[in-house]
Scaffold this active site. Structure first.
Site, mmCIF file in Angstrom:
data_model
loop_
_atom_site.group_PDB
_atom_site.id
_atom_site.type_symbol
_atom_site.label_atom_id
_atom_site.label_comp_id
_atom_site.label_asym_id
_atom_site.label_seq_id
_atom_site.Cartn_x
_atom_site.Cartn_y
_atom_site.Cartn_z
ATOM 1 N N GLU A 94 -33.283 -23.549 29.608
ATOM 2 C CA GLU A 94 -33.641 -22.605 28.550
ATOM 3 C C GLU A 94 -35.120 -22.260 28.627
ATOM 4 O OE1 GLU A 94 -30.237 -24.416 25.574
ATOM 5 O OE2 GLU A 94 -32.325 -24.739 25.059
ATOM 6 N N CYS B 236 -34.222 -34.504 30.990
ATOM 7 C CA CYS B 236 -35.500 -35.212 31.129
ATOM 8 C C CYS B 236 -35.204 -36.692 31.184
ATOM 9 C CB CYS B 236 -36.395 -34.895 29.934
ATOM 10 S SG CYS B 236 -37.996 -35.733 30.033
ATOM 11 N N CYS C 251 -37.309 -40.091 25.424
ATOM 12 C CA CYS C 251 -37.909 -40.218 24.084
ATOM 13 C C CYS C 251 -36.789 -40.178 23.044
ATOM 14 C CB CYS C 251 -38.929 -39.118 23.841
ATOM 15 S SG CYS C 251 -40.219 -39.104 25.091
ATOM 16 N N CYS D 149 -35.927 -36.882 20.928
ATOM 17 C CA CYS D 149 -35.859 -35.589 21.620
ATOM 18 C C CYS D 149 -34.471 -35.348 22.203
ATOM 19 C CB CYS D 149 -36.913 -35.563 22.731
ATOM 20 S SG CYS D 149 -36.839 -34.078 23.748
ATOM 21 N N CYS E 179 -38.884 -26.870 19.143
ATOM 22 C CA CYS E 179 -39.331 -28.030 19.911
ATOM 23 C C CYS E 179 -38.316 -29.157 19.794
ATOM 24 C CB CYS E 179 -40.652 -28.567 19.359
ATOM 25 S SG CYS E 179 -41.989 -27.398 19.478
HETATM 26 N N1 SAH Z 1 -41.934 -33.489 28.308
HETATM 27 C C1 SAH Z 1 -43.137 -32.873 27.930
HETATM 28 C C2 SAH Z 1 -42.958 -31.412 27.681
HETATM 29 C C3 SAH Z 1 -41.993 -31.099 26.568
HETATM 30 S S1 SAH Z 1 -42.911 -30.592 25.241
HETATM 31 C C4 SAH Z 1 -43.707 -33.557 26.726
HETATM 32 O O1 SAH Z 1 -43.011 -34.324 26.082
HETATM 33 O O2 SAH Z 1 -44.873 -33.341 26.449
HETATM 34 C C5 SAH Z 1 -41.787 -30.737 23.922
HETATM 35 C C6 SAH Z 1 -42.565 -31.123 22.686
HETATM 36 O O3 SAH Z 1 -41.675 -31.148 21.574
HETATM 37 C C7 SAH Z 1 -43.168 -32.505 22.797
HETATM 38 O O4 SAH Z 1 -44.449 -32.486 22.237
HETATM 39 C C8 SAH Z 1 -42.233 -33.362 21.952
HETATM 40 O O5 SAH Z 1 -42.888 -34.465 21.415
HETATM 41 C C9 SAH Z 1 -41.802 -32.398 20.908
HETATM 42 N N2 SAH Z 1 -40.488 -32.705 20.351
HETATM 43 C C10 SAH Z 1 -39.440 -33.272 20.994
HETATM 44 N N3 SAH Z 1 -38.384 -33.368 20.172
HETATM 45 C C11 SAH Z 1 -38.778 -32.846 18.984
HETATM 46 C C12 SAH Z 1 -38.115 -32.623 17.747
HETATM 47 N N4 SAH Z 1 -36.839 -32.932 17.605
HETATM 48 N N5 SAH Z 1 -38.805 -32.051 16.745
HETATM 49 C C13 SAH Z 1 -40.108 -31.684 16.927
HETATM 50 N N6 SAH Z 1 -40.773 -31.842 18.080
HETATM 51 C C14 SAH Z 1 -40.114 -32.431 19.096
HETATM 52 FE FE1 SF4 Z 2 -38.796 -35.563 27.909
HETATM 53 FE FE2 SF4 Z 2 -38.381 -34.807 25.391
HETATM 54 FE FE3 SF4 Z 2 -39.849 -36.959 25.921
HETATM 55 FE FE4 SF4 Z 2 -40.834 -34.551 26.518
HETATM 56 S S1 SF4 Z 2 -40.371 -35.333 24.454
HETATM 57 S S2 SF4 Z 2 -40.867 -36.387 27.800
HETATM 58 S S3 SF4 Z 2 -38.921 -33.477 27.078
HETATM 59 S S4 SF4 Z 2 -37.643 -36.723 26.372
#
Ligand code: SAH
Ligand code: SF4
Length: 372
Positions: free
Chosen positions: A102, A123, A127, A130, A362
């Site tokens: 996406e 990924c 996390c 996420c 996000c």
């Molecule tokens: N993997 C990289 C790039 C992805 S950025 C990274 O983690 O930095 C995606 C962003 O969205 C990250 O800052 C992550 O912490 C945030 N994120 C992930 N899941 C989320 C959620 N459910 N609600 C709000 N932010 C979220």
């Molecule tokens: Fe991967 Fe989501 Fe963690 Fe970013 S926040 S490193 S996309 S699992």
């Protein structure tokens, strides 16, 4: 009669769309072609955004025939575009391996457009909060697949008559529909796919290609500290975002497994000690989770880290996704957190995520091809 492809041909299976200009030139020289032919092809691919060799009329027919054994130039198939009530568009795109990724195009304040790019399918960083980390399918995207997300946004905006002109060299073609800003914040961990990300930046920042200023590009990482120097060596002025999301190692270990190998202070040291750049900005991304990382003490610690790194904090109230137990804090708690942070001297923006209604916010990117 069909002629069998010549597998001894230098261009056989070459991923032309992934190659930065110097590498494309080297390949052409190796194939006995003139370097300026590589320049011509690069312009077709990354300025005119053409994907059909037959349209590349200034390339000799014999060269076009040779290039036919290279990999397909159609690397992403648009599956669907979802338009949010806030004006953002989520493009669901299928790779040649049949996997969904996406890219989200978001109109921002001041008429600017930001595109959020994916760097991987799924990924593997895992996390806990996420949705992308939960996807069963995993794959690295090629540089071509990363750059093509930008080409798709350009074509769409150009076709809709939203080209803004003003591209270097007075370009009036599809590049006039370029987004203003690019963020590598979609699916995937960019630094877990570093070479493809660096190659994609080479192509996007090439003055004879998309001609993006690195100041308009941000690469986000969960904290792969060891890879940051190589990224910065290749692209010193690209902005960096660090998804911090917790201010103690105890909580961060639980939320983001990467923290067990690279604790908070080690990332702070890495970012603080980078070779200076006149323009590189550092952003701290902070997904705010109810009762997990939203206390006054968290705000004070976040302010301290943001001051130490001279970094701006983006507080993103958690976006829920099906199956998660995490919750977004109450409005008043979000407000108090941001106020505490500001009072403690942190520079902060509260980010209301775009595209929540279409699963494009996000952390909601999960390769769905159907509306939930
Ligand atoms: N993997 C990289 C790039 C992805 S950025 C990274 O983690 O930095 C995606 C962003 O969205 C990250 O800052 C992550 O912490 C945030 N994120 C992930 N899941 C989320 C959620 N459910 N609600 C709000 N932010 C979220
Ligand atoms: Fe991967 Fe989501 Fe963690 Fe970013 S926040 S490193 S996309 S699992």
């Amino acid at each position: 009669m069909t002629v069998a492809p010549d597998t001894t041909e230098t261009f056989a299976n070459a991923d032309l769309l992934s190659l930065p200009r110097p590498a494309l030139q080297r390949l052409f020289v190796q194939a006995g072609e003139k370097p300026f032919r590589a320049e011509q092809l690069f312009r077709w691919l990354h300025v005119r955004l053409v994907r059909d060799l037959d349209e590349m009329t200034d390339l000799p027919a014999s060269l076009r025939t040779r290039l036919r054994v290279a990999r397909s130039l159609r690397v992403l198939e648009p599956v669907r575009a979802y338009v949010s009530t806030d004006g953002s568009t989520k493009h669901v795109l299928r790779t040649q391996a049949g996997l969904a990724i996406e890219a989200v195009v978001m109109p921002m304040a001041g008429g600017h457009v930001t595109e959020c790019l994916s760097s991987q399918v799924g990924c593997k960083m895992g996390c806990d909060f996420c949705a992308t980390g939960r996807l069963p399918d995993r794959a690295d995207l090629t540089a071509a697949e990363i750059v093509e997300q930008v080409a798709i946004a350009c074509r769409q905006s150009f076709a809709a008559g939203q080209g803004r002109g003003g591209v270097a060299g007075g370009e009036t073609g599809p590049l006039s529909g370029r987004p203003h800003n690019l963020v590598y914040m979609g699916m995937g961990e960019p630094l877990d796919n570093l070479q493809a990300v660096v190659d994609s930046l080479d192509i996007l920042c090439d003055p004879k290609g998309y001609d993006f200023s690195p100041r308009r590009i941000t690469v986000s990482t969960s904290g792969l500290a060891k890879r940051i120097p190589a990224l910065v060596a290749a692209h010193p002025h690209v902005n960096l975002a660090w998804s911090l999301t917790a201010t103690t190692d105890e909580v961060r270990d639980r939320l983001m497994p990467v923290n067990k190998g690279v604790p908070i202070q080690r990332m702070v040291d890495t970012l603080r000690d980078l070779p200076p750049s006149q323009s590189r900005k550092i952003t701290l991304e902070y997904a705010l989770l109810r009762g997990v990382n939203d206390s006054a003490d968290d705000a004070a610690r976040l302010a301290r880290i943001s001051r130490e790194l001279d970094a701006h904090a983006n507080v993103i109230p958690f976006n829920a996704w099906p199956g998660t137990d995490y919750q977004r804090p109450e409005r008043a708690v979000i407000r108090r957190f941001v106020d505490d942070l500001e009072r403690a001297g942190g520079s902060v923006t509260l980010r209301e995520s775009k595209g929540q209604d279409i699963g494009a916010a996000c952390g909601q990117l999960a390769g769905k091809t159907q509306q939930p």
